[in-house]
Scaffold this motif. Structure first.
Motif, PDB file in Angstrom:
ATOM      1  N   PRO A  62       0.809  -1.234   0.000  1.00 44.36           N
ATOM      2  CA  PRO A  62       0.000   0.000   0.000  1.00 44.36           C
ATOM      3  C   PRO A  62       0.836   1.274   0.000  1.00 44.36           C
ATOM      4  O   PRO A  62       0.624   2.174  -0.825  1.00 44.36           O
ATOM      5  N   GLU A  63       1.795   1.361   0.924  1.00 43.47           N
ATOM      6  CA  GLU A  63       2.578   2.589   1.022  1.00 43.47           C
ATOM      7  C   GLU A  63       3.557   2.736  -0.144  1.00 43.47           C
ATOM      8  O   GLU A  63       3.865   3.854  -0.565  1.00 43.47           O
ATOM      9  N   MET A  64       4.055   1.627  -0.664  1.00 38.21           N
ATOM     10  CA  MET A  64       4.911   1.694  -1.838  1.00 38.21           C
ATOM     11  C   MET A  64       4.138   2.264  -3.029  1.00 38.21           C
ATOM     12  O   MET A  64       4.636   3.123  -3.774  1.00 38.21           O
ATOM     13  N   GLN A  65       2.917   1.808  -3.218  1.00 33.13           N
ATOM     14  CA  GLN A  65       2.107   2.321  -4.324  1.00 33.13           C
ATOM     15  C   GLN A  65       1.776   3.804  -4.115  1.00 33.13           C
ATOM     16  O   GLN A  65       1.768   4.582  -5.075  1.00 33.13           O
ATOM     17  N   ARG A  66       1.518   4.209  -2.873  1.00 34.18           N
ATOM     18  CA  ARG A  66       1.237   5.622  -2.607  1.00 34.18           C
ATOM     19  C   ARG A  66       2.496   6.470  -2.873  1.00 34.18           C
ATOM     20  O   ARG A  66       2.405   7.579  -3.414  1.00 34.18           O
ATOM     21  N   LEU A  67       3.657   5.924  -2.515  1.00 33.31           N
ATOM     22  CA  LEU A  67       4.913   6.628  -2.784  1.00 33.31           C
ATOM     23  C   LEU A  67       5.131   6.797  -4.286  1.00 33.31           C
ATOM     24  O   LEU A  67       5.502   7.880  -4.751  1.00 33.31           O
ATOM     25  N   LEU A  68       4.879   5.736  -5.056  1.00 35.33           N
ATOM     26  CA  LEU A  68       5.065   5.808  -6.506  1.00 35.33           C
ATOM     27  C   LEU A  68       4.112   6.823  -7.138  1.00 35.33           C
ATOM     28  O   LEU A  68       4.476   7.545  -8.072  1.00 35.33           O
TER      29      LEU A  68
ATOM     30  N   SER B  28      13.852  -7.929  -5.236  1.00 33.91           N
ATOM     31  CA  SER B  28      13.770  -8.553  -6.555  1.00 33.91           C
ATOM     32  C   SER B  28      14.468  -7.690  -7.591  1.00 33.91           C
ATOM     33  O   SER B  28      14.217  -6.488  -7.693  1.00 33.91           O
ATOM     34  N   LEU B  29      15.347  -8.320  -8.382  1.00 30.34           N
ATOM     35  CA  LEU B  29      16.046  -7.588  -9.432  1.00 30.34           C
ATOM     36  C   LEU B  29      15.066  -7.078 -10.493  1.00 30.34           C
ATOM     37  O   LEU B  29      15.216  -5.985 -11.021  1.00 30.34           O
ATOM     38  N   VAL B  30      14.041  -7.890 -10.805  1.00 33.31           N
ATOM     39  CA  VAL B  30      13.064  -7.477 -11.807  1.00 33.31           C
ATOM     40  C   VAL B  30      12.304  -6.244 -11.321  1.00 33.31           C
ATOM     41  O   VAL B  30      12.123  -5.267 -12.054  1.00 33.31           O
ATOM     42  N   ASP B  31      11.862  -6.292 -10.051  1.00 31.02           N
ATOM     43  CA  ASP B  31      11.137  -5.144  -9.496  1.00 31.02           C
ATOM     44  C   ASP B  31      12.057  -3.925  -9.382  1.00 31.02           C
ATOM     45  O   ASP B  31      11.616  -2.786  -9.571  1.00 31.02           O
ATOM     46  N   PHE B  32      13.324  -4.164  -9.077  1.00 32.06           N
ATOM     47  CA  PHE B  32      14.269  -3.056  -8.977  1.00 32.06           C
ATOM     48  C   PHE B  32      14.406  -2.340 -10.324  1.00 32.06           C
ATOM     49  O   PHE B  32      14.427  -1.111 -10.395  1.00 32.06           O
ATOM     50  N   ALA B  33      14.483  -3.126 -11.400  1.00 31.89           N
ATOM     51  CA  ALA B  33      14.585  -2.525 -12.730  1.00 31.89           C
ATOM     52  C   ALA B  33      13.352  -1.683 -13.040  1.00 31.89           C
ATOM     53  O   ALA B  33      13.454  -0.597 -13.614  1.00 31.89           O
ATOM     54  N   LYS B  34      12.192  -2.185 -12.636  1.00 30.22           N
ATOM     55  CA  LYS B  34      10.956  -1.422 -12.863  1.00 30.22           C
ATOM     56  C   LYS B  34      10.963  -0.115 -12.065  1.00 30.22           C
ATOM     57  O   LYS B  34      10.556   0.934 -12.573  1.00 30.22           O
ATOM     58  N   LEU B  35      11.435  -0.192 -10.822  1.00 28.79           N
ATOM     59  CA  LEU B  35      11.469   1.007  -9.980  1.00 28.79           C
ATOM     60  C   LEU B  35      12.426   2.051 -10.546  1.00 28.79           C
ATOM     61  O   LEU B  35      12.099   3.239 -10.610  1.00 28.79           O
TER      62      LEU B  35
ATOM     63  N   GLU C  69      13.419   2.452 -13.587  1.00 33.28           N
ATOM     64  CA  GLU C  69      12.847   3.019 -14.813  1.00 33.28           C
ATOM     65  C   GLU C  69      11.772   4.058 -14.481  1.00 33.28           C
ATOM     66  O   GLU C  69      11.704   5.122 -15.088  1.00 33.28           O
ATOM     67  N   ARG C  70      10.950   3.731 -13.490  1.00 33.47           N
ATOM     68  CA  ARG C  70       9.875   4.663 -13.112  1.00 33.47           C
ATOM     69  C   ARG C  70      10.444   5.898 -12.428  1.00 33.47           C
ATOM     70  O   ARG C  70       9.978   7.014 -12.644  1.00 33.47           O
ATOM     71  N   PHE C  71      11.473   5.698 -11.590  1.00 31.43           N
ATOM     72  CA  PHE C  71      12.126   6.840 -10.939  1.00 31.43           C
ATOM     73  C   PHE C  71      12.740   7.769 -11.989  1.00 31.43           C
ATOM     74  O   PHE C  71      12.586   8.988 -11.930  1.00 31.43           O
ATOM     75  N   ASP C  72      13.446   7.164 -12.954  1.00 30.30           N
ATOM     76  CA  ASP C  72      14.091   7.975 -13.986  1.00 30.30           C
ATOM     77  C   ASP C  72      13.077   8.775 -14.784  1.00 30.30           C
ATOM     78  O   ASP C  72      13.310   9.937 -15.132  1.00 30.30           O
ATOM     79  N   ALA C  73      11.951   8.152 -15.082  1.00 31.76           N
ATOM     80  CA  ALA C  73      10.916   8.839 -15.868  1.00 31.76           C
ATOM     81  C   ALA C  73      10.373  10.052 -15.129  1.00 31.76           C
ATOM     82  O   ALA C  73       9.964  11.046 -15.749  1.00 31.76           O
ATOM     83  N   ALA C  74      10.377   9.988 -13.786  1.00 32.04           N
ATOM     84  CA  ALA C  74       9.852  11.100 -12.992  1.00 32.04           C
ATOM     85  C   ALA C  74      10.950  12.024 -12.486  1.00 32.04           C
ATOM     86  O   ALA C  74      10.678  12.943 -11.707  1.00 32.04           O
ATOM     87  N   GLY C  75      12.211  11.767 -12.882  1.00 32.62           N
ATOM     88  CA  GLY C  75      13.315  12.595 -12.419  1.00 32.62           C
ATOM     89  C   GLY C  75      13.632  12.411 -10.953  1.00 32.62           C
ATOM     90  O   GLY C  75      14.015  13.357 -10.261  1.00 32.62           O
TER      91      GLY C  75
END
Length: 566
Positions: A68-74, A96-103, A105-111
């Motif tokens: 829940p809080e991870m999704q709110r943070l994102l 998880s390495l797969v989840d890390f890659a997703k994070l 990528e999402r962090f980079d997209a939002a600066g």
């Protein structure tokens, strides 16, 4: 002259895998938060400002991002409120390495970047990213090893006959001593279990047992979870009765995968009754379900399941046929005139497996929709309504998961028309499955009209039937992912020849496929979601250079103008 530092909004994220100790005044999450807050304070001269919102996930594993809080943070990161995420250790963020890659990528997209205060790592640098990947590899390894230990412990415990937790089956309750892994008999529920076993001995038919159990008011186990959610307490479905009769726990055993061990709990069903019921179930499963053909079960192998049931728009019957290609036997349904009269551009040639799957899914969806609205019967019965609804959903699920004889028996006929298919169901088949009389089924339940289209006629093609479910094209997805990697390399100055050499492809191969990265964002999203036009293929995209105008792309690739509903 003083220089104003850019304000960097910092969010602190904390996580703890277990809920042990969370009720204490100062727990592990508080300790993580305090350390991260101190680190942010030390970077105040760089413009770091702590966000007032706390993002704390307690009692949730790092193996998933569904927190829940991870999704709110994102969501807050996507909204631009957060520029830096501060964690105590990187495994608090994910294991998880797969989840890390997703994070990332999402962090980079939002600066946005993130920092681990105890490991002095920052994703802003390439070395930081490399170190993070190495550390996450060990974190994931640790998680997988822990999971293996847990699985081994469960297997060893069940071998000793111990109950390893979860929702107890009907007839049993957890041992009153929480330190004891075991089951005790619930005398009231045990009578229900025994009644169902004896009913099957008397009736020998799961559908009849289901109906008789409903008349007797027998219901499944009602379980109250700690969260307050209540599960069960409903009339038995056919599948639930079968699972109950096959559960060795009632004979005093414990099952673990393919093995069955002696349990430490008391049996509800004596071994003679248990063996008798298993023998009857085995006999019923071996009984031929159809008298079509010579009487042997193998007589229908390879024969069209819808033989003699489908017609094209001219009234010509679709006849099953087959051919061999590369050693494989391929089945088709073709208009009969193509056999007797030679080529005819108006004739149909349909891949048999695709047609059978399409018809099965159309019927399953229709039955599910009718059951959801309690519209299966002419006169809905309050007493048996839930049982009929549950059985109809079970019937639909069996159709979806490949039940050949069931599809043959339930389909009375069908006719292909321009853009649609009209199906008629055999009343006796669903009546038998739902424990009803044929005249109790609403006639509208037996008539189905659904969209149906073959993209190419006279030759093999792709079938689009019913309400199309999202179906991503793995070939396009794979090339789309590579295209983004290649275009990123090109932007960094890597030459086309170097990319081609590194990937063992020709330069023309890389060039024609890299352009897919320039598709309109809405088109790429539609491809990812599987909501692109069925006829769209990789060949169609790369055949010519991709236009730069998004509206032109939408038109030539078959999307709607607004791209919201491709």
């Amino acid at each position: 002259m003083t220089m104003n530092k850019t304000r960097i909004g910092c969010a602190i994220y904390t996580r703890k895998s277990s809920d042990e100790g969370l009720d204490q005044d100062f727990n592990s999450i508080d300790a993580q938060h305090e350390a991260c807050a101190a680190y942010i304070a030390s970077q105040r001269h760089e413009g770091w400002v702590p966000d007032k919102t706390r993002y704390d996930d307690g009692g949730i594993s790092g193996g998933t991002l569904n927190r829940p809080e991870m999704q709110r943070l994102l969501d807050d990161i996507d909204a631009g409120r957060i520029q830096m995420v501060v964690v105590y250790k990187i495994d608090r963020l994910t294991r998880s390495l797969v989840d890390f890659a997703k994070l990332v990528e999402r962090f980079d997209a939002a600066g946005c970047s993130f920092v681990s205060v105890t490991q002095a790592l920052n994703t802003a640098s390439s070395m930081g990213r490399l170190t993070l990947n190495v550390l996450l590899s060990f974190a994931q390894f640790e998680r997988e090893v822990t999971a293996e230990r847990i699985r081994d412990k469960i297997a060893a415990s069940k071998k000793k006959g111990l109950w390893m937790g979860g929702v107890p089956p009907l007839g049993y309750d957890p041992h009153p001593d929480p330190t004891t892994r075991g089951l005790v008999v619930n005398q009231i529920e045990a009578k229900t279990v025994a009644a169902i076993f004896h009913l099957y001995v008397q009736l020998g038919c799961l559908n009849k047992v289901m109906r008789e159990a409903a008349k007797m008011g027998l219901r499944s186990k009602r379980h109250h979870f700690k969260s307050g959610r209540v599960q069960g307490g409903n009339l038995f479905s056919r599948g639930q009765i079968y699972a109950l009769l096959r559960n060795p726990i009632y004979s005093g055993k414990i099952r673990h995968k393919a093995n069955i061990w002696d349990g430490q709990h008391e049996a509800i069903i004596d071994i003679e009754l248990w063996d008798h019921v298993q023998a009857k179930l085995q006999e019923a499963s071996a009984r031929p379900r159809s008298q079509v053909g010579s009487g042997t079960s193998s007589s229908k192998v390879g024969i069209g399941l819808l033989t003699g049931k489908l017609q094209d728009e001219t009234g010509d019957r679709l006849t099953p046929t087959h051919t061999k290609r590369h050693g494989r036997r391929l089945r088709y349904y073709i208009s009969n005139r193509l056999i007797s009269g030679g080529p005819d551009p108006s004739g149909w040639r349909l891949p048999a497996v695709a047609v059978e799957q399409a018809v099965a899914h159309i019927i399953a969806r229709h039955l599910s929709d009718r059951a959801r609205g309690h519209r299966i019967c002419v006169m809905p019965d309050v007493q048996f309504g839930d049982a009929v609804c549950t059985s109809a959903k079970d019937l639909a699920q069996r159709l979806r998961t490949s039940a050949p004889e069931l599809l043959t028996n339930i389909t009375a006929g069908g006719q292909l028309a321009k853009g649609c298919i009209v199906l008629e169901l055999n009343a006796a088949a669903p009546a038998d499955e739902l424990c009803l009389k044929p005249d109790e089924i609403d006639p509208s339940t037996l008539q189905i009209q659904a969209p149906f289209e073959l993209r190419r006629r006279g030759v093999e093609g792709k079938i689009v039937a019913g309400d199309r479910e999202p179906e991503p094209d793995n070939t396009i997805l794979r090339v789309l992912a590579r295209a983004h990697i290649w275009t990123a390399d090109l932007r960094r100055g890597k030459s086309l020849s170097d990319i081609a050499a590194a990937t063992n492809h020709s330069e023309s191969y890389v060039r024609t496929r890299a352009q897919i990265a320039f598709l309109a964002p809405a088109i790429q999203k539609a491809i990812l979601d599987g909501r692109h036009p069925p006829e769209l293929s990789l060949d169609k995209i790369i055949r010519k250079p991709i236009p730069l105008e998004w509206d032109v792309q939408a038109r030539i690739y078959g999307f709607s103008r607004d791209l919201n509903h491709p």
